[in-house]
Design a protein around this motif. Sequence first.
Motif, PDB file in Angstrom:
ATOM      1  N   PRO A   2       0.919  -1.325  -0.101  1.00  0.00           N
ATOM      2  CA  PRO A   2      -0.097   0.040   0.022  1.00  0.00           C
ATOM      3  C   PRO A   2       0.883   1.356   0.105  1.00  0.00           C
ATOM      4  O   PRO A   2       2.056   1.060   0.412  1.00  0.00           O
ATOM      5  CB  PRO A   2      -0.786  -0.058   1.416  1.00  0.00           C
ATOM      6  CG  PRO A   2      -0.858  -1.486   1.719  1.00  0.00           C
ATOM      7  CD  PRO A   2       0.801  -2.108   1.217  1.00  0.00           C
ATOM      8  N   PRO A  26      -5.938   5.087   1.006  1.00  0.00           N
ATOM      9  CA  PRO A  26      -4.994   4.198   0.526  1.00  0.00           C
ATOM     10  C   PRO A  26      -5.515   3.597  -1.080  1.00  0.00           C
ATOM     11  O   PRO A  26      -6.575   3.140  -1.184  1.00  0.00           O
ATOM     12  CB  PRO A  26      -5.068   3.110   1.519  1.00  0.00           C
ATOM     13  CG  PRO A  26      -5.672   3.711   2.511  1.00  0.00           C
ATOM     14  CD  PRO A  26      -6.644   4.621   2.124  1.00  0.00           C
ATOM     15  N   GLU A  27      -4.456   3.361  -1.680  1.00  0.00           N
ATOM     16  CA  GLU A  27      -4.515   2.848  -3.313  1.00  0.00           C
ATOM     17  C   GLU A  27      -5.052   1.285  -3.125  1.00  0.00           C
ATOM     18  O   GLU A  27      -4.380   0.571  -2.396  1.00  0.00           O
ATOM     19  CB  GLU A  27      -3.375   3.042  -4.157  1.00  0.00           C
ATOM     20  CG  GLU A  27      -3.813   2.561  -5.414  1.00  0.00           C
ATOM     21  CD  GLU A  27      -2.328   2.793  -6.208  1.00  0.00           C
ATOM     22  OE1 GLU A  27      -2.456   2.365  -7.459  1.00  0.00           O
ATOM     23  OE2 GLU A  27      -1.396   3.132  -5.681  1.00  0.00           O
ATOM     24  N   LYS A  28      -6.151   1.133  -3.701  1.00  0.00           N
ATOM     25  CA  LYS A  28      -6.627  -0.361  -3.914  1.00  0.00           C
ATOM     26  C   LYS A  28      -6.045  -1.082  -4.933  1.00  0.00           C
ATOM     27  O   LYS A  28      -6.745  -1.078  -6.124  1.00  0.00           O
ATOM     28  CB  LYS A  28      -8.042  -0.450  -3.686  1.00  0.00           C
ATOM     29  CG  LYS A  28      -8.712   0.177  -2.368  1.00  0.00           C
ATOM     30  CD  LYS A  28     -10.188  -0.247  -2.642  1.00  0.00           C
ATOM     31  CE  LYS A  28     -10.773   0.545  -1.198  1.00  0.00           C
ATOM     32  NZ  LYS A  28     -12.189   0.229  -1.197  1.00  0.00           N
ATOM     33  N   LYS A  29      -4.789  -1.655  -4.906  1.00  0.00           N
ATOM     34  CA  LYS A  29      -4.118  -2.123  -6.108  1.00  0.00           C
ATOM     35  C   LYS A  29      -4.093  -3.580  -6.024  1.00  0.00           C
ATOM     36  O   LYS A  29      -3.579  -4.153  -7.069  1.00  0.00           O
ATOM     37  CB  LYS A  29      -2.695  -1.492  -6.214  1.00  0.00           C
ATOM     38  CG  LYS A  29      -1.826  -1.615  -5.117  1.00  0.00           C
ATOM     39  CD  LYS A  29      -0.516  -1.028  -5.513  1.00  0.00           C
ATOM     40  CE  LYS A  29       0.461  -1.466  -4.327  1.00  0.00           C
ATOM     41  NZ  LYS A  29       1.992  -0.818  -4.635  1.00  0.00           N
ATOM     42  N   SER A  40      -6.561  -2.805  -0.574  1.00  0.00           N
ATOM     43  CA  SER A  40      -5.178  -1.788  -0.201  1.00  0.00           C
ATOM     44  C   SER A  40      -4.159  -2.781   0.507  1.00  0.00           C
ATOM     45  O   SER A  40      -3.168  -2.486   0.270  1.00  0.00           O
ATOM     46  CB  SER A  40      -5.589  -0.638   0.601  1.00  0.00           C
ATOM     47  OG  SER A  40      -6.161  -1.237   2.008  1.00  0.00           O
ATOM     48  N   ARG A  41      -4.544  -4.167   0.877  1.00  0.00           N
ATOM     49  CA  ARG A  41      -3.739  -4.840   1.567  1.00  0.00           C
ATOM     50  C   ARG A  41      -3.850  -6.229   0.849  1.00  0.00           C
ATOM     51  O   ARG A  41      -4.987  -6.885   0.860  1.00  0.00           O
ATOM     52  CB  ARG A  41      -3.617  -4.883   3.100  1.00  0.00           C
ATOM     53  CG  ARG A  41      -3.600  -3.526   3.621  1.00  0.00           C
ATOM     54  CD  ARG A  41      -3.739  -3.519   5.155  1.00  0.00           C
ATOM     55  NE  ARG A  41      -2.873  -4.424   5.813  1.00  0.00           N
ATOM     56  CZ  ARG A  41      -1.770  -4.322   6.381  1.00  0.00           C
ATOM     57  NH1 ARG A  41      -1.320  -3.031   6.201  1.00  0.00           N
ATOM     58  NH2 ARG A  41      -1.182  -5.077   6.863  1.00  0.00           N
TER      59      ARG A  41
END
Length: 832
Positions: A2, A26-29, A40-41
Amino acid sequence: MPAAPAITSAPAPGTTTAPNPTRKTPEKKYSCQYCARSFSRSEHRSRHERSHTKERPFKCQKCRSTFVRRDLLLRHDRTVHAKDGGVPLVSEHKRRQSTKVATPKTSEAKPNIELDTATLEQIEASSDGMVDLETAAMFLTDFQHKATAAMAAQENELDEPPAPYSPDHTTMFDTSVPYLSSALPMPQMPWDNFMPQPVNQPKAHSISSSLSGSQDSHVSQLSFNSATTVQPNQNQLPPLMERYPSGDALAPGLQSLTGSMPLSGPGTPNGLSPWPFMTGPVSPVDYRRSPGPSQTLTTPKAPQIQSDEEYAQIYEVVSKLETDRSVSGFQLQNRTDVNANLSAYFNLFHHHMPFLHPQSFHPCEVPVTLLLAVLSIGALYTFDQEQAYRLHIGSKMLVNEFLQNKDFDSRKCPLWIMQSTLLNMVFASWSGDPKGLEFACSIKSLLAQMVAGNLYELKLRSDAREGALPSHEAWVDEEGCRRTYYAVYIFFGMLTLTYNHTPAIGFNEFDSLDLPSSESLWNLEVLDEDVWRENLTASATITVREAHDSLFQGEPARYSAFATRVMINALFLEVWSHKRSFEALQDVVTEYKLRLALETWEQSLELCEPETIVVQLTAPHKGHPLIFNAMAVYRNTRARLEVDLKPVQEALRYHQPYEVAAAMTNARDRVKRSQEMIKVVQECFNCIEIVALQGIRSVGRTCATNWSVEHPLCGLDLMVILSLWLYRLEHDEEAATEEELAMYNKIRNLFDDDPIDPNSKLSTTVARLWGNMLDDVIVWGISKVMGDSFKIYSEALVGHEDDLGTRTTPSASTPTMSSQGVVESMELETVF
């Protein structure tokens, strides 16, 4: 990883800090490979994906419960096992430790606690380079259990610490299965090398199955049980394969792998396997029940080629197939691979249809026709599909030559011809190719005629003894005949159950025949004829007619596990015949008798004859595979008393997934909402509960090799009924009753460890998960056809189609009935 939070300057003293409205989330990648959700995690994604795969990695050490998340395991331990005592799990143990008063240190020696290196290696191998909190907690729990055991041993001044508690007396963590270090290459199937005509299109393969979003593939080492005595943590078959990534033009190339297969190795013990320290005889329904006198439980040893001289003798006979026949490229495998196929047949397939006698099956002495048929099925279980096809064709050609002989007489037909024909029909019927089914149907009546003629000769030989007990050799010959008849009877029943084919053998043909003996007696090694006659006299003998009459009179009878499978097949065929009669709706008396017989059959399981032969397959049953298969047929039979899915079964004959899915969807009106239907849904629940409790992904990887094909075949009707019943509850205007709502919630609770996608109905979820399980790892091509059908059907339930491919996409199959010159050269039609 994240994104790191932004660093801001500290506020000046005396000022207040207002919330920052522009703070970035947080970026949800980390995207789910099964749906469109992102996280995000990575650990959040892993936890969510278990809602799709139904994996339950967290196991309770005090019972057999499994959970998706660690917190659910902790809650289970606090609520269920709070009064059981013992060591609490991590969070509970920490909470109690925080309330204790510190005590002065003493000079007592600390107990020596050994670290479990196998556990450390397992955590390292399964964590992909990083250990999350859940894995660390599991390791800490294992460490605390050992610490408590060591301290208890010191306090009690014991010489050796007690073993940590476990339901199956194994370690907390299962022995890890070794995998290859890299993905196995998947070359194009070299059909042109052994077919006289070129193949225009690549052939879909039964071992292939799609895996969305996955790029890694591993193959576990095959391990075959070749020992004769059950030992702790040994000789149990591990899951044979992981899932392969597939494309339409891909096929597995396992020739190089087969040569490196170990013939024995450590298995994967689990809580449902036979207890290794138990002595027999034990109940085949539940190996944990009814321990008998001190006698070691054993498993039959698979026949093997013992020397190069024996292999050369077989090779000389088989090699003539290439020179004297038109099978291009046919060649027997090397000795190691042949022994691997023999082990696969007798360790994985034989227990579900035990008509061959392992002790008297010598590869260099049995007719080559039967040997090739056995090796063809063994090659399927070792995933060498190309070699399986060649062996199957070779066996069929030799059978064809024998049947075309002008001196052929069904009454004088040798037993090995019937057995070879049966195995060839099994191979073809479940291959996933409609031409294979056509071949099986074309010779079905001929096999029934051979059974009738051989049965007549058996009666003449039995009558000639005038009541005298046979020698062991004569008994093995006669029992082998009886077991072959019943295997044919069961196989024909499965054809009726799956494809709605009219059975070729009736119950009345076996009414005076003794039911099959126990597996212990069948596999007994006899050194003294007098001792053998004592064992034979002490064994229970009952005819088919006597067992049948006792069922319809409500009186449970005692017979073997194989006999139990025979009797449920007889009841199924009677239910099938009853439902096909025009008087079925008015004949309530017959239906009542059938229900009574089914209830009595279920009660007779408690009286099943004890066994000293056990089968250590990784499966969710607690006894012999024949009992597990019989229960699957029992559930299907109970359902057929209420629901007739004849259109689905007839569509399955032609192996087109879209047509089968359409028949499933059009059967909505056949599933009614009634009090009796709730009882049927209960049987459907019992079927899917077995899979859900073990984990969809776990069962998908092991059921192809450890279960019989009978279980998915019997589950087809049950899962269609269950999904359609759920669909009606979800869409009917009529409100659900209390009983229906309770059953609905009961089914939903199987999948409540993680929330189901709110956009997905429970009916769709059941159909999709069942389809995913069937086509995960494939041995029999029919499983791939059913898996694709269920996935298309699950999309039809929500009103749109899945883009699995066009309607003309050929279904994967075991390549048996290709329309090439190889099959045309057989000219089977000349026999009939």
